[in-house]
Design a protein around this motif. Structure first.
Motif, PDB file in Angstrom:
ATOM      1  N   ILE A  26      19.188  29.788   2.319  1.00  0.00           N
ATOM      2  CA  ILE A  26      18.789  29.805   0.911  1.00  0.00           C
ATOM      3  C   ILE A  26      17.316  29.451   0.742  1.00  0.00           C
ATOM      4  CG2 ILE A  26      19.153  28.624  -1.306  1.00  0.00           C
ATOM      5  CD1 ILE A  26      22.125  28.378  -0.453  1.00  0.00           C
ATOM      6  N   VAL A  27      16.854  28.418   1.441  1.00  0.00           N
ATOM      7  CA  VAL A  27      15.482  27.944   1.291  1.00  0.00           C
ATOM      8  C   VAL A  27      14.514  28.704   2.200  1.00  0.00           C
ATOM      9  CG1 VAL A  27      14.015  25.875   1.412  1.00  0.00           C
ATOM     10  CG2 VAL A  27      16.368  25.683   0.650  1.00  0.00           C
ATOM     11  N   ALA A  28      15.058  29.431   3.161  1.00  0.00           N
ATOM     12  CA  ALA A  28      14.255  30.201   4.123  1.00  0.00           C
ATOM     13  C   ALA A  28      13.354  29.292   4.964  1.00  0.00           C
ATOM     14  CB  ALA A  28      13.449  31.289   3.427  1.00  0.00           C
ATOM     15  N   VAL A  29      13.950  28.185   5.438  1.00  0.00           N
ATOM     16  CA  VAL A  29      13.261  27.251   6.322  1.00  0.00           C
ATOM     17  C   VAL A  29      14.004  27.253   7.638  1.00  0.00           C
ATOM     18  CG1 VAL A  29      12.623  24.832   6.657  1.00  0.00           C
ATOM     19  CG2 VAL A  29      12.548  25.823   4.382  1.00  0.00           C
ATOM     20  N   ARG A  30      13.255  27.212   8.741  1.00  0.00           N
ATOM     21  CA  ARG A  30      13.906  27.236  10.052  1.00  0.00           C
ATOM     22  C   ARG A  30      14.506  25.860  10.362  1.00  0.00           C
ATOM     23  NH1 ARG A  30      13.113  31.114  13.886  1.00  0.00           N
ATOM     24  NH2 ARG A  30      13.086  29.496  15.486  1.00  0.00           N
ATOM     25  N   LEU A  31      15.828  25.786  10.301  1.00  0.00           N
ATOM     26  CA  LEU A  31      16.551  24.554  10.578  1.00  0.00           C
ATOM     27  C   LEU A  31      17.568  24.735  11.704  1.00  0.00           C
ATOM     28  CD1 LEU A  31      17.227  23.426   6.885  1.00  0.00           C
ATOM     29  CD2 LEU A  31      15.501  22.518   8.457  1.00  0.00           C
ATOM     30  N   GLN A  32      17.354  25.763  12.511  1.00  0.00           N
ATOM     31  CA  GLN A  32      18.310  26.070  13.575  1.00  0.00           C
ATOM     32  C   GLN A  32      18.461  24.912  14.555  1.00  0.00           C
ATOM     33  OE1 GLN A  32      16.529  29.577  15.088  1.00  0.00           O
ATOM     34  NE2 GLN A  32      17.565  30.943  13.636  1.00  0.00           N
ATOM     35  N   PHE A  33      17.357  24.269  14.912  1.00  0.00           N
ATOM     36  CA  PHE A  33      17.425  23.162  15.866  1.00  0.00           C
ATOM     37  C   PHE A  33      18.129  21.948  15.246  1.00  0.00           C
ATOM     38  CE2 PHE A  33      13.775  25.533  17.695  1.00  0.00           C
ATOM     39  CZ  PHE A  33      14.362  25.818  18.920  1.00  0.00           C
ATOM     40  N   VAL A  34      17.931  21.757  13.955  1.00  0.00           N
ATOM     41  CA  VAL A  34      18.631  20.666  13.250  1.00  0.00           C
ATOM     42  C   VAL A  34      20.128  20.935  13.262  1.00  0.00           C
ATOM     43  CG1 VAL A  34      18.937  19.503  11.031  1.00  0.00           C
ATOM     44  CG2 VAL A  34      16.634  20.113  11.813  1.00  0.00           C
ATOM     45  N   ALA A  35      20.504  22.179  12.923  1.00  0.00           N
ATOM     46  CA  ALA A  35      21.921  22.544  12.899  1.00  0.00           C
ATOM     47  C   ALA A  35      22.535  22.414  14.295  1.00  0.00           C
ATOM     48  CB  ALA A  35      22.091  23.966  12.369  1.00  0.00           C
ATOM     49  N   ALA A  36      21.811  22.863  15.303  1.00  0.00           N
ATOM     50  CA  ALA A  36      22.316  22.764  16.680  1.00  0.00           C
ATOM     51  C   ALA A  36      22.469  21.305  17.087  1.00  0.00           C
ATOM     52  CB  ALA A  36      21.392  23.493  17.639  1.00  0.00           C
ATOM     53  N   GLY A  37      21.483  20.480  16.762  1.00  0.00           N
ATOM     54  CA  GLY A  37      21.558  19.057  17.088  1.00  0.00           C
ATOM     55  C   GLY A  37      22.733  18.376  16.393  1.00  0.00           C
ATOM     56  N   LEU A  38      22.927  18.684  15.111  1.00  0.00           N
ATOM     57  CA  LEU A  38      24.051  18.109  14.377  1.00  0.00           C
ATOM     58  C   LEU A  38      25.389  18.537  14.985  1.00  0.00           C
ATOM     59  CD1 LEU A  38      22.768  18.533  10.718  1.00  0.00           C
ATOM     60  CD2 LEU A  38      23.306  16.367  11.861  1.00  0.00           C
ATOM     61  N   PHE A  39      25.473  19.806  15.367  1.00  0.00           N
ATOM     62  CA  PHE A  39      26.712  20.298  15.967  1.00  0.00           C
ATOM     63  C   PHE A  39      26.993  19.594  17.290  1.00  0.00           C
ATOM     64  CE2 PHE A  39      29.341  23.407  18.281  1.00  0.00           C
ATOM     65  CZ  PHE A  39      30.385  23.519  17.374  1.00  0.00           C
ATOM     66  N   LEU A  40      25.959  19.395  18.089  1.00  0.00           N
ATOM     67  CA  LEU A  40      26.138  18.681  19.362  1.00  0.00           C
ATOM     68  C   LEU A  40      26.564  17.233  19.130  1.00  0.00           C
ATOM     69  CD1 LEU A  40      23.148  20.055  21.456  1.00  0.00           C
ATOM     70  CD2 LEU A  40      25.596  20.524  21.778  1.00  0.00           C
ATOM     71  N   VAL A  41      25.999  16.591  18.124  1.00  0.00           N
ATOM     72  CA  VAL A  41      26.414  15.227  17.782  1.00  0.00           C
ATOM     73  C   VAL A  41      27.882  15.216  17.373  1.00  0.00           C
ATOM     74  CG1 VAL A  41      26.122  13.376  16.078  1.00  0.00           C
ATOM     75  CG2 VAL A  41      24.118  14.380  17.186  1.00  0.00           C
ATOM     76  N   ALA A  42      28.281  16.184  16.557  1.00  0.00           N
ATOM     77  CA  ALA A  42      29.679  16.261  16.112  1.00  0.00           C
ATOM     78  C   ALA A  42      30.626  16.449  17.293  1.00  0.00           C
ATOM     79  CB  ALA A  42      29.849  17.405  15.111  1.00  0.00           C
ATOM     80  N   ILE A  43      30.264  17.311  18.212  1.00  0.00           N
ATOM     81  CA  ILE A  43      31.111  17.530  19.387  1.00  0.00           C
ATOM     82  C   ILE A  43      31.140  16.276  20.254  1.00  0.00           C
ATOM     83  CG2 ILE A  43      31.368  18.891  21.506  1.00  0.00           C
ATOM     84  CD1 ILE A  43      32.193  20.332  18.893  1.00  0.00           C
ATOM     85  N   GLY A  44      30.011  15.595  20.384  1.00  0.00           N
ATOM     86  CA  GLY A  44      29.982  14.340  21.137  1.00  0.00           C
ATOM     87  C   GLY A  44      30.899  13.287  20.520  1.00  0.00           C
ATOM     88  N   LEU A  45      30.861  13.151  19.193  1.00  0.00           N
ATOM     89  CA  LEU A  45      31.750  12.208  18.500  1.00  0.00           C
ATOM     90  C   LEU A  45      33.214  12.584  18.707  1.00  0.00           C
ATOM     91  CD1 LEU A  45      29.729  11.821  15.178  1.00  0.00           C
ATOM     92  CD2 LEU A  45      30.129  10.020  16.878  1.00  0.00           C
ATOM     93  N   LEU A  46      33.487  13.881  18.645  1.00  0.00           N
ATOM     94  CA  LEU A  46      34.857  14.361  18.861  1.00  0.00           C
ATOM     95  C   LEU A  46      35.322  14.030  20.280  1.00  0.00           C
ATOM     96  CD1 LEU A  46      37.352  15.976  17.978  1.00  0.00           C
ATOM     97  CD2 LEU A  46      36.119  18.051  18.628  1.00  0.00           C
ATOM     98  N   MET A  47      34.477  14.244  21.259  1.00  0.00           N
ATOM     99  CA  MET A  47      34.847  13.942  22.644  1.00  0.00           C
ATOM    100  C   MET A  47      35.074  12.448  22.837  1.00  0.00           C
ATOM    101  SD  MET A  47      32.393  16.757  24.593  1.00  0.00           S
ATOM    102  CE  MET A  47      31.980  15.613  25.827  1.00  0.00           C
ATOM    103  N   TRP A  48      34.256  11.629  22.216  1.00  0.00           N
ATOM    104  CA  TRP A  48      34.411  10.174  22.293  1.00  0.00           C
ATOM    105  C   TRP A  48      35.752   9.767  21.692  1.00  0.00           C
ATOM    106  CZ3 TRP A  48      30.362   6.386  19.746  1.00  0.00           C
ATOM    107  CH2 TRP A  48      30.627   5.081  20.151  1.00  0.00           C
TER     108      TRP A  48
END
Length: 146
Positions: A95-117
């Motif tokens: 929507i904002v047309a800002v590159r946030l791909q690395f933020v989204a990827a980092g958040l997803f990795l954190v979520a998967i890490g929490l799930l694994m824990w």
């Protein structure tokens, strides 16, 4: 582009479904453990000697199981919230047309890490439960052929 974002957001949403199912499992296990704890608390005052010691040992194991499940549920909730933020970031990026791909990827990795824990805590809880439920060999009557 929004259609692509929706497709991209599907993977995290499937993880959310898995988290929901795991939380359902954990909460039902927690309910059963709490019921057993209440039963043992009633027996605690009514027993003495070896029976009382057995009740105390089981109550200690149950207290450990409750702690493990509570921590696993907490981590699952954090993981689910992180997944939700990931999906929001994916749409915000579009929507904002800002590159946030690395933020989204980092958040997803954190979520998967929490799930694994959380899954590791669940594994520990099941190991404690299994150790607690050892069947004495005398009750198995292994010397008898059936």
């Amino acid at each position: 582009m929004i259609a692509q974002t929706i497709q991209l957001a599907l993977a995290p949403v499937f993880v959310l479904v898995a988290i929901g199912n795991m939380m359902n499992l954990l909460s039902s296990r927690l309910g059963r453990i709490v019921d057993r704890s209440r039963h043992l608390q009633e027996r605690h005052t009514a027993t003495s000697g070896a029976d009382h010691d057995a009740v105390v040992v089981e109550m200690r194991a149950i207290a450990q199981r409750i702690s493990l499940i509570n921590r696993a549920i907490f981590l699952m909730v954090l993981s689910g919230l992180t997944i939700g933020v990931t999906v929001a970031v994916l749409f915000l990026e579009e929507i904002v047309a800002v590159r946030l791909q690395f933020v989204a990827a980092g958040l997803f990795l954190v979520a998967i890490g929490l799930l694994m824990w959380a899954l590791l805590l669940f594994l520990r809880e099941t190991r404690v439960a299994s150790a607690q439920l050892r069947i004495p060999h005398s009750l198995l009557e292994l010397e008898r052929e059936l």
